[in-house]
Scaffold this motif. Structure first.
Motif, mmCIF file in Angstrom:
data_model
loop_
_atom_site.group_PDB
_atom_site.id
_atom_site.type_symbol
_atom_site.label_atom_id
_atom_site.label_comp_id
_atom_site.label_asym_id
_atom_site.label_seq_id
_atom_site.Cartn_x
_atom_site.Cartn_y
_atom_site.Cartn_z
ATOM 1 N N UNK A 15 -65.714 -17.637 -36.863
ATOM 2 C CA UNK A 15 -64.615 -18.453 -37.366
ATOM 3 C C UNK A 15 -63.902 -19.202 -36.253
ATOM 4 N N UNK A 16 -63.845 -18.638 -35.056
ATOM 5 C CA UNK A 16 -63.123 -19.298 -33.971
ATOM 6 C C UNK A 16 -63.808 -20.589 -33.527
ATOM 7 N N UNK A 17 -65.106 -20.735 -33.774
ATOM 8 C CA UNK A 17 -65.759 -21.986 -33.418
ATOM 9 C C UNK A 17 -65.537 -23.048 -34.486
ATOM 10 N N UNK A 18 -65.132 -22.624 -35.664
ATOM 11 C CA UNK A 18 -64.893 -23.556 -36.751
ATOM 12 C C UNK A 18 -63.463 -24.061 -36.704
ATOM 13 N N UNK A 19 -62.520 -23.217 -36.354
ATOM 14 C CA UNK A 19 -61.110 -23.582 -36.342
ATOM 15 C C UNK A 19 -60.456 -23.131 -35.050
ATOM 16 N N UNK A 20 -59.194 -23.404 -34.941
ATOM 17 C CA UNK A 20 -58.397 -23.026 -33.775
ATOM 18 C C UNK A 20 -59.024 -23.547 -32.489
ATOM 19 N N UNK A 21 -59.507 -24.775 -32.510
ATOM 20 C CA UNK A 21 -60.214 -25.352 -31.371
ATOM 21 C C UNK A 21 -59.336 -25.414 -30.133
ATOM 22 N N UNK A 22 -58.042 -25.657 -30.323
ATOM 23 C CA UNK A 22 -57.158 -25.763 -29.170
ATOM 24 C C UNK A 22 -56.568 -24.418 -28.773
ATOM 25 N N UNK A 23 -56.614 -23.441 -29.678
ATOM 26 C CA UNK A 23 -56.082 -22.131 -29.369
ATOM 27 C C UNK A 23 -54.565 -22.068 -29.367
ATOM 28 N N UNK A 24 -53.894 -23.113 -29.838
ATOM 29 C CA UNK A 24 -52.430 -23.153 -29.822
ATOM 30 C C UNK A 24 -51.929 -22.882 -31.230
ATOM 31 N N UNK A 25 -51.711 -21.616 -31.554
ATOM 32 C CA UNK A 25 -51.166 -21.226 -32.840
ATOM 33 C C UNK A 25 -50.164 -20.107 -32.608
ATOM 34 N N UNK A 26 -49.485 -19.706 -33.677
ATOM 35 C CA UNK A 26 -48.593 -18.553 -33.568
ATOM 36 C C UNK A 26 -49.426 -17.308 -33.295
ATOM 37 N N UNK A 27 -48.787 -16.263 -32.803
ATOM 38 C CA UNK A 27 -49.532 -15.073 -32.389
ATOM 39 C C UNK A 27 -49.744 -14.048 -33.493
#
Length: 194
Positions: A15-27
């Motif tokens: 899933x991480x390769x599909x979304x959250x490409x920038x890695x800048x989200x809430x924790x």
């Protein structure tokens, strides 16, 4: 709440390769404290960008300034004392909205599962929606001037049932585009039965 290990997406990519490409989200997702709450399922929950809170602060804060200015003009310059009542009520509502905005944003999340996408939002009024991949008819990305300035977008899913329409706000632009492309690909394969 910490996220459990990532669940594979329908096309077997993590899933991480599909979304959250920038890695800048809430924790972590914020959940209600009540024992009667809707419980989050295990799996990888993706969250929105903290930039969404800034955009909402700017837009809601601007509207608050307009309300305060209109109230002051009506009461002080035009001697319309009745304007204090609606102006005060609107000001109180907008200040409350600004106060709870960060917590509301941290309660928004989505999860890519094998057969559907699950979207959740809300603390007092919780909403969980599961949108089957094969039922998605339209996946739309929208963003206004403020959103573009901060590099975020909204992703909207439209199905045959209007009640299941889902809008995920505050996604990073690159994440929204990657997620849209992935969901279109998966939806097409599910509709054709591949």
């Amino acid at each position: 709440m910490t996220n459990s290990p990532e669940a594979p997406t329908p096309d077997s990519r993590p899933a991480s390769t599909v979304t959250d490409a920038t890695g800048v989200t809430f924790d972590g997702l914020v959940e209600p404290r009540s024992e009667n709450r809707l419980v989050l399922e295990a799996g990888r929950w993706h969250q929105i960008s903290p930039k969404y809170v800034r955009v909402q602060f700017i837009s809601t804060g601007s509207f608050l300034l307009v309300v305060v200015a209109a109230t002051l003009v009506l009461t002080l310059l035009m001697h319309q004392t009745w304007a204090w009542i609606p102006g005060g009520i609107m000001t109180a509502i907008l200040v409350w909205t600004l106060a709870i905005l960060p917590r509301q944003a941290r309660a928004i999340g989505y999860q890519l599962r094998d057969d559907d996408l699950v979207f959740r939002r809300g603390i007092l009024w919780q909403r969980f929606v599961a949108v089957p991949y094969g039922r998605m008819q339209l996946i739309d990305i929208t963003h206004g001037p403020l959103d573009r300035g901060f590099g975020i977008a909204q992703l909207k899913f439209v199905t045959a049932a209007a009640a299941t329409g889902v809008v995920i706000p505050g996604l990073e632009q690159q994440t929204a585009e990657t997620l849209r492309d992935h969901l279109v690909e998966v939806a097409e394969s599910r509709r054709t039965g591949l």
